[in-house]
Design an enzyme around this catalytic site. Structure first.
Site, PDB file in Angstrom:
ATOM      1  N   GLU A   1       0.855  -1.183   0.000  1.00 34.96           N
ATOM      2  CA  GLU A   1       0.000   0.000   0.000  1.00 34.96           C
ATOM      3  C   GLU A   1       0.890   1.232   0.000  1.00 34.96           C
ATOM      4  OE1 GLU A   1      -4.089  -1.542   2.202  1.00 34.96           O
ATOM      5  OE2 GLU A   1      -2.773  -0.127   3.242  1.00 34.96           O
TER       6      GLU A   1
ATOM      7  N   ASP B   1      -5.843   9.710   9.366  1.00 42.68           N
ATOM      8  CA  ASP B   1      -4.478   9.376   9.749  1.00 42.68           C
ATOM      9  C   ASP B   1      -4.103   9.994  11.083  1.00 42.68           C
ATOM     10  OD1 ASP B   1      -4.017   7.902   7.437  1.00 42.68           O
ATOM     11  OD2 ASP B   1      -3.447   9.680   6.302  1.00 42.68           O
TER      12      ASP B   1
END
EC number: 4.2.1.20
Length: 279
Positions: free
Chosen positions: A49, A60
């Protein structure tokens, strides 16, 4: 069959689980990403990824936020990410690469290189899809694209052999799982914790309880990420999931390393994870 589908099928035949490491493109040095990706494969990664830097990454935590900020400061945008994938593909034509990011960079790219302004936010995104496929991308995960608005985007990706991957969370309803199942392919990414990346400790029992619920709706592999920081946790999750996804811990390990040590440090860490998964 996409490269991601073929990878999971081969792993299933071998009785093994997928190791999927994450790294932000262009971090911690703008030129290191292709070498880092090759190192991940050497260490046993099955799928990679690659995070697309964005200035407002709502899902995040602080570790990956810092990585994104640094990469943006080094001039890494979608075009540079595609270039890094092309460089990786010069030596590796088999390991699937998934781009993970947010809608804004995808749409900005589309507006510059295609007809995104006319298509609408979740349109087919033809220029992005075209150039992603040409670079050698195998899958796309856009955190803030809702599945019910992604039919055209998913079809466009599939037409070029790429998969559209979605997140599911502990709070996901049966309705949401069914919506994801309609358009997702490749694998589903189960976010094992409430909150942002890198937060808290993973609760294996909670994951074990949730995965059967997900599999009632989703017929493709399920990867688990968020909170996996060591070999023991990876091994435990590998017993119930189809894939183990590790991001924040890798970013932590490499963010303060000098250039020459980034790849060796990553290889050393991932080899331990791979060994535990295969035990």
């Amino acid at each position: 069959m996409s490269r991601i589908e073929a990878t999971f099928r081969a792993l299933e035949d071998q009785g093994r689980k997928a190791l999927i490491p994450y790294v932000t493109a262009g971090f911690p040095f703008a030129d290191i990403t292709p070498a880092l990706m090759h190192g991940m494969v050497e260490a046993g990664a099955d799928i990679i990824e690659l995070g697309v830097p964005f200035s407002d990454p709502m899902a995040d935590g602080p570790v990956i936020q810092r990585a994104g900020e640094k990469a943006l400061g080094l001039g890494i945008g979608m075009s540079q990410v595609f270039h890094q994938v092309r460089e990786f593909r010069k030596r590796n034509g088999t390991t699937p690469v998934v781009l993970m990011g947010y809608a804004n960079p995808v749409e900005r790219y589309e507006q510059i290189h295609g007809q995104g302004a006319q298509q609408g936010a979740q349109g087919a995104q033809e220029a992005f899809v075209r150039d992603a496929a040409a670079a050698g991308v195998d899958g796309v995960l856009v955190v803030d694209y809702p599945p019910e608005e992604c039919t055209a985007f998913a079809a466009s990706l599939r037409a070029r052999g790429m998969d559209l991957i979605f997140l599911l969370a502990p709070t996901s309803t049966a309705e949401r799982m069914a919506q994801v199942a309609q358009v997702a392919s490749g694998y589903v990414y189960y976010v094992s914790l409430k909150g942002v990346t890198g937060s808290g400790a993973l609760d294996r029992s909670a994951v074990e309880q949730m995965l059967p619920r997900i599999r009632q709706h989703v017929r493709i592999p399920v990867g688990v990420g968020f909170g996996i920081r060591d070999a023991a946790t990876a091994q435990a999750i590998g017993k119930v999931a189809d894939a183990v996804i590790i991001g924040s811990r890798i970013i932590e390990l490499i963010e303060d390393q000098e250039h020459a040590k980034v790849v060796p440090v990553t290889i050393d860490f991932l080899r331990g994870i791979r060994k535990a998964l295969d035990a």
